[in-house]
Motif scaffolding. Structure first.
Motif, PDB file in Angstrom:
ATOM      1  N   MET A 140      -0.253  -6.007   7.929  1.00 36.87           N
ATOM      2  CA  MET A 140      -1.170  -6.451   6.904  1.00 36.87           C
ATOM      3  C   MET A 140      -0.381  -7.232   5.857  1.00 36.87           C
ATOM      4  O   MET A 140       0.690  -6.830   5.426  1.00 36.87           O
ATOM      5  N   ASP A 141      -0.943  -8.335   5.435  1.00 36.31           N
ATOM      6  CA  ASP A 141      -0.246  -9.182   4.473  1.00 36.31           C
ATOM      7  C   ASP A 141      -0.363  -8.593   3.064  1.00 36.31           C
ATOM      8  O   ASP A 141      -1.370  -8.012   2.692  1.00 36.31           O
ATOM      9  N   ASN A 142       0.718  -8.704   2.296  1.00 36.07           N
ATOM     10  CA  ASN A 142       0.796  -8.068   0.983  1.00 36.07           C
ATOM     11  C   ASN A 142      -0.327  -8.494   0.050  1.00 36.07           C
ATOM     12  O   ASN A 142      -0.869  -7.667  -0.681  1.00 36.07           O
ATOM     13  N   ALA A 143      -0.673  -9.783   0.044  1.00 37.41           N
ATOM     14  CA  ALA A 143      -1.717 -10.277  -0.860  1.00 37.41           C
ATOM     15  C   ALA A 143      -3.030  -9.546  -0.608  1.00 37.41           C
ATOM     16  O   ALA A 143      -3.766  -9.231  -1.547  1.00 37.41           O
ATOM     17  N   ARG A 144      -3.303  -9.265   0.631  1.00 40.88           N
ATOM     18  CA  ARG A 144      -4.540  -8.545   0.972  1.00 40.88           C
ATOM     19  C   ARG A 144      -4.502  -7.110   0.430  1.00 40.88           C
ATOM     20  O   ARG A 144      -5.488  -6.606  -0.090  1.00 40.88           O
ATOM     21  N   VAL A 145      -3.357  -6.466   0.548  1.00 39.27           N
ATOM     22  CA  VAL A 145      -3.194  -5.110   0.026  1.00 39.27           C
ATOM     23  C   VAL A 145      -3.344  -5.122  -1.493  1.00 39.27           C
ATOM     24  O   VAL A 145      -4.026  -4.274  -2.066  1.00 39.27           O
ATOM     25  N   PHE A 146      -2.731  -6.084  -2.150  1.00 43.99           N
ATOM     26  CA  PHE A 146      -2.767  -6.149  -3.610  1.00 43.99           C
ATOM     27  C   PHE A 146      -4.191  -6.300  -4.144  1.00 43.99           C
ATOM     28  O   PHE A 146      -4.479  -5.880  -5.259  1.00 43.99           O
ATOM     29  N   LYS A 147      -5.061  -6.902  -3.368  1.00 45.56           N
ATOM     30  CA  LYS A 147      -6.444  -7.142  -3.805  1.00 45.56           C
ATOM     31  C   LYS A 147      -7.388  -5.984  -3.451  1.00 45.56           C
ATOM     32  O   LYS A 147      -8.568  -6.021  -3.813  1.00 45.56           O
ATOM     33  N   MET A 148      -6.882  -4.967  -2.766  1.00 48.02           N
ATOM     34  CA  MET A 148      -7.712  -3.798  -2.457  1.00 48.02           C
ATOM     35  C   MET A 148      -8.092  -3.098  -3.756  1.00 48.02           C
ATOM     36  O   MET A 148      -7.286  -3.013  -4.685  1.00 48.02           O
ATOM     37  N   LYS A 149      -9.316  -2.629  -3.830  1.00 44.28           N
ATOM     38  CA  LYS A 149      -9.810  -1.972  -5.037  1.00 44.28           C
ATOM     39  C   LYS A 149      -9.311  -0.533  -5.104  1.00 44.28           C
ATOM     40  O   LYS A 149      -9.471   0.234  -4.153  1.00 44.28           O
ATOM     41  N   PHE A 150      -8.718  -0.187  -6.238  1.00 46.61           N
ATOM     42  CA  PHE A 150      -8.271   1.185  -6.437  1.00 46.61           C
ATOM     43  C   PHE A 150      -9.458   2.143  -6.314  1.00 46.61           C
ATOM     44  O   PHE A 150      -9.325   3.236  -5.763  1.00 46.61           O
ATOM     45  N   ALA A 151     -10.619   1.722  -6.786  1.00 50.04           N
ATOM     46  CA  ALA A 151     -11.830   2.554  -6.726  1.00 50.04           C
ATOM     47  C   ALA A 151     -12.230   2.873  -5.286  1.00 50.04           C
ATOM     48  O   ALA A 151     -12.873   3.894  -5.034  1.00 50.04           O
ATOM     49  N   ASN A 152     -11.869   2.032  -4.343  1.00 55.90           N
ATOM     50  CA  ASN A 152     -12.168   2.292  -2.932  1.00 55.90           C
ATOM     51  C   ASN A 152     -11.132   3.221  -2.297  1.00 55.90           C
ATOM     52  O   ASN A 152     -11.440   3.951  -1.358  1.00 55.90           O
ATOM     53  N   ILE A 153      -9.913   3.167  -2.787  1.00 58.49           N
ATOM     54  CA  ILE A 153      -8.826   3.976  -2.233  1.00 58.49           C
ATOM     55  C   ILE A 153      -8.842   5.391  -2.802  1.00 58.49           C
ATOM     56  O   ILE A 153      -8.576   6.362  -2.086  1.00 58.49           O
ATOM     57  N   TYR A 154      -9.184   5.504  -4.071  1.00 59.01           N
ATOM     58  CA  TYR A 154      -9.155   6.784  -4.767  1.00 59.01           C
ATOM     59  C   TYR A 154      -9.967   7.882  -4.058  1.00 59.01           C
ATOM     60  O   TYR A 154      -9.453   8.980  -3.838  1.00 59.01           O
ATOM     61  N   PRO A 155     -11.216   7.608  -3.641  1.00 53.14           N
ATOM     62  CA  PRO A 155     -11.962   8.670  -2.931  1.00 53.14           C
ATOM     63  C   PRO A 155     -11.305   9.088  -1.615  1.00 53.14           C
ATOM     64  O   PRO A 155     -11.406  10.247  -1.204  1.00 53.14           O
ATOM     65  N   LEU A 156     -10.614   8.161  -0.979  1.00 53.84           N
ATOM     66  CA  LEU A 156      -9.897   8.494   0.261  1.00 53.84           C
ATOM     67  C   LEU A 156      -8.731   9.424  -0.037  1.00 53.84           C
ATOM     68  O   LEU A 156      -8.447  10.342   0.729  1.00 53.84           O
ATOM     69  N   TYR A 157      -8.053   9.182  -1.152  1.00 55.79           N
ATOM     70  CA  TYR A 157      -6.982  10.076  -1.588  1.00 55.79           C
ATOM     71  C   TYR A 157      -7.539  11.474  -1.874  1.00 55.79           C
ATOM     72  O   TYR A 157      -6.949  12.474  -1.473  1.00 55.79           O
TER      73      TYR A 157
END
Length: 116
Positions: A1-18
């Motif tokens: 996965m390219d870094n720019a794509r990761v950087f643009k991921m929403k923290f709000a989308n990752i947080y519930p997964l955590y």
């Protein structure tokens, strides 16, 4: 996965997964928040604001009050990379966060996760 794509991921989308990941292993949301606040310098209110504003990971770390001075003590593998050797500083911060969440989910004591 390219870094720019990761950087643009929403923290709000990752947080519930955590949250889901740590709760599956018997840990709590408050423990997760403690770890994330330790890393970023956010408090509970500012962490929630980042979630509510749906900031991307780049903005989340750019607006972090202060990265914990003990982050250099975070070492080991995450996603096949040694976190201490990641050259891109933003990617390294993201991987630090992943590493801490993994340690929490694996049942490590909070004191050890927070490098105390």
């Amino acid at each position: 996965m390219d870094n720019a794509r990761v950087f643009k991921m929403k923290f709000a989308n990752i947080y519930p997964l955590y949250i889901e990941k740590v709760e599956r292993k018997g840990r709590t949301k408050s423990e997760l928040d403690e770890v994330l606040c330790w890393l970023t310098g956010h408090n509970a209110k500012s962490l929630q604001q980042q979630i509510d504003m749906k900031t991307d990971l780049e903005t989340f770390f750019t607006q972090a009050p202060q990265l914990n001075p003990n982050v250099s003590k975070i070492t080991g593998l995450i996603c096949g990379y040694r976190v201490e050797e990641i050259e891109d500083k933003l990617m390294q911060k993201i991987r630090y966060m992943d590493k801490l969440v993994d340690e929490l989910a694996k049942g490590k004591k909070i004191e050890k996760i927070l490098r105390q």
